[in-house]
Write a protein that holds these residues in place. Structure first.
Motif, PDB file in Angstrom:
ATOM      1  N   LYS A 132      31.664  33.419  79.406  1.00  0.00           N
ATOM      2  CA  LYS A 132      31.038  34.852  79.943  1.00  0.00           C
ATOM      3  C   LYS A 132      29.066  34.868  80.334  1.00  0.00           C
ATOM      4  O   LYS A 132      28.710  34.861  81.051  1.00  0.00           O
ATOM      5  N   ASN A 133      28.976  34.842  79.187  1.00  0.00           N
ATOM      6  CA  ASN A 133      27.419  34.029  79.054  1.00  0.00           C
ATOM      7  C   ASN A 133      26.830  33.294  79.516  1.00  0.00           C
ATOM      8  O   ASN A 133      25.784  32.822  80.807  1.00  0.00           O
ATOM      9  N   PHE A 134      27.985  31.664  79.745  1.00  0.00           N
ATOM     10  CA  PHE A 134      27.869  30.726  80.468  1.00  0.00           C
ATOM     11  C   PHE A 134      27.287  30.580  81.991  1.00  0.00           C
ATOM     12  O   PHE A 134      27.114  30.453  82.849  1.00  0.00           O
ATOM     13  N   ASP A 135      28.808  31.930  82.411  1.00  0.00           N
ATOM     14  CA  ASP A 135      28.423  31.609  83.841  1.00  0.00           C
ATOM     15  C   ASP A 135      27.225  32.613  84.133  1.00  0.00           C
ATOM     16  O   ASP A 135      27.019  32.323  85.302  1.00  0.00           O
ATOM     17  N   ASN A 136      26.930  33.723  83.450  1.00  0.00           N
ATOM     18  CA  ASN A 136      25.602  34.216  83.918  1.00  0.00           C
ATOM     19  C   ASN A 136      24.521  33.181  83.916  1.00  0.00           C
ATOM     20  O   ASN A 136      23.657  33.448  84.584  1.00  0.00           O
ATOM     21  N   LEU A 137      24.564  32.557  82.711  1.00  0.00           N
ATOM     22  CA  LEU A 137      23.471  31.753  83.451  1.00  0.00           C
ATOM     23  C   LEU A 137      23.498  30.711  84.161  1.00  0.00           C
ATOM     24  O   LEU A 137      22.474  30.418  85.034  1.00  0.00           O
ATOM     25  N   ILE A 138      25.096  30.138  84.806  1.00  0.00           N
ATOM     26  CA  ILE A 138      24.720  29.630  86.193  1.00  0.00           C
ATOM     27  C   ILE A 138      24.493  30.791  87.593  1.00  0.00           C
ATOM     28  O   ILE A 138      23.694  30.023  87.993  1.00  0.00           O
TER      29      ILE A 138
ATOM     30  N   LEU B   1      16.287  28.698  75.622  1.00  0.00           N
ATOM     31  CA  LEU B   1      16.506  29.561  76.716  1.00  0.00           C
ATOM     32  C   LEU B   1      18.369  29.061  76.516  1.00  0.00           C
ATOM     33  O   LEU B   1      19.026  30.474  76.523  1.00  0.00           O
ATOM     34  N   ILE B   2      18.633  28.004  76.665  1.00  0.00           N
ATOM     35  CA  ILE B   2      20.385  28.230  76.682  1.00  0.00           C
ATOM     36  C   ILE B   2      20.589  28.420  75.059  1.00  0.00           C
ATOM     37  O   ILE B   2      21.808  29.263  75.716  1.00  0.00           O
ATOM     38  N   ILE B   3      20.368  27.509  74.511  1.00  0.00           N
ATOM     39  CA  ILE B   3      20.371  28.309  72.578  1.00  0.00           C
ATOM     40  C   ILE B   3      20.356  29.776  73.195  1.00  0.00           C
ATOM     41  O   ILE B   3      22.163  30.654  72.595  1.00  0.00           O
ATOM     42  N   GLU B   4      19.745  30.667  73.257  1.00  0.00           N
ATOM     43  CA  GLU B   4      19.672  31.861  73.477  1.00  0.00           C
ATOM     44  C   GLU B   4      20.241  32.660  74.457  1.00  0.00           C
ATOM     45  O   GLU B   4      21.321  33.440  73.519  1.00  0.00           O
ATOM     46  N   ARG B   5      21.232  32.489  75.246  1.00  0.00           N
ATOM     47  CA  ARG B   5      21.544  32.819  76.131  1.00  0.00           C
ATOM     48  C   ARG B   5      23.223  32.838  75.906  1.00  0.00           C
ATOM     49  O   ARG B   5      23.507  33.139  76.029  1.00  0.00           O
ATOM     50  N   LEU B   6      23.295  31.551  75.797  1.00  0.00           N
ATOM     51  CA  LEU B   6      24.417  31.052  74.988  1.00  0.00           C
ATOM     52  C   LEU B   6      25.322  31.179  73.922  1.00  0.00           C
ATOM     53  O   LEU B   6      25.702  32.071  73.056  1.00  0.00           O
ATOM     54  N   LYS B   7      24.250  31.608  73.168  1.00  0.00           N
ATOM     55  CA  LYS B   7      24.566  32.323  71.406  1.00  0.00           C
ATOM     56  C   LYS B   7      25.060  30.889  70.825  1.00  0.00           C
ATOM     57  O   LYS B   7      26.424  31.764  70.500  1.00  0.00           O
ATOM     58  N   PHE B   8      24.295  30.397  70.446  1.00  0.00           N
ATOM     59  CA  PHE B   8      24.931  29.022  69.979  1.00  0.00           C
ATOM     60  C   PHE B   8      25.011  29.357  68.484  1.00  0.00           C
ATOM     61  O   PHE B   8      23.534  29.498  68.260  1.00  0.00           O
TER      62      PHE B   8
END
Length: 147
Positions: free
Chosen positions: A126-132, A39-46
């Motif tokens: 921005k993706n990180f902030d949305n994840l948090i 989920l984190i890999i996908e949401r942050l587009k690593f």
């Protein structure tokens, strides 16, 4: 109705119920236990390099949390064993130690997310902030049914 006809109905009923059970088992989707990693890999587009760094962070985090979980289990075992002799003084000391371990665990979790943030590129912030912002919904386990 003859006995044979009765037994035939019973056998047919059992066969149908067995076939339905097998179909239900085979068609049911297996539960997804990938955890937050994908989920984190996908949401942050690593990218691949970030995934490798993230996997190292996960390994380190699991080790640290595992150690704290082990210590917490030991302390809780000691604490609840005090019920045998009602030792209030040692109970208060153990509760304080359990509280300290809980704080240390939360600090480890917080540092883990700081480390994840450090491997993000500026365009991923921005993706990180949305994840948090979605943190509570993403990582809380559903309530277990009462026993």
């Amino acid at each position: 109705m003859t006995k044979n006809r009765f037994y035939i109905f019973i056998i047919i009923g059992l066969l149908i119920s067995n076939m339905l059970l097998v179909a239900f088992i085979l068609l049911k989707k297996p539960p997804q236990h990938s955890g937050p990693r994908n989920l984190i890999i996908e949401r942050l587009k690593f990218d691949e390099n970030q995934i490798q760094q993230y996997d190292e962070l996960i390994s380190q985090h699991r080790r640290q949390i595992g150690e704290k979980r082990h210590e917490m289990t030991d302390l809780k075992t000691q604490y609840y064993s005090l019920l045998k002799n009602e030792d209030k003084k040692n109970g208060d000391l153990l509760i304080n130690e359990i509280g300290k371990l809980s704080m240390e665990t939360e600090k480890i979790n917080y540092k883990h997310f700081q480390d994840i943030k450090r491997i993000c590129r500026p365009d991923q912030m921005k993706n990180f902030d949305n994840l948090i912002d979605d943190f509570e919904n993403l990582f809380n386990r559903p309530d277990k049914p009462p026993h």
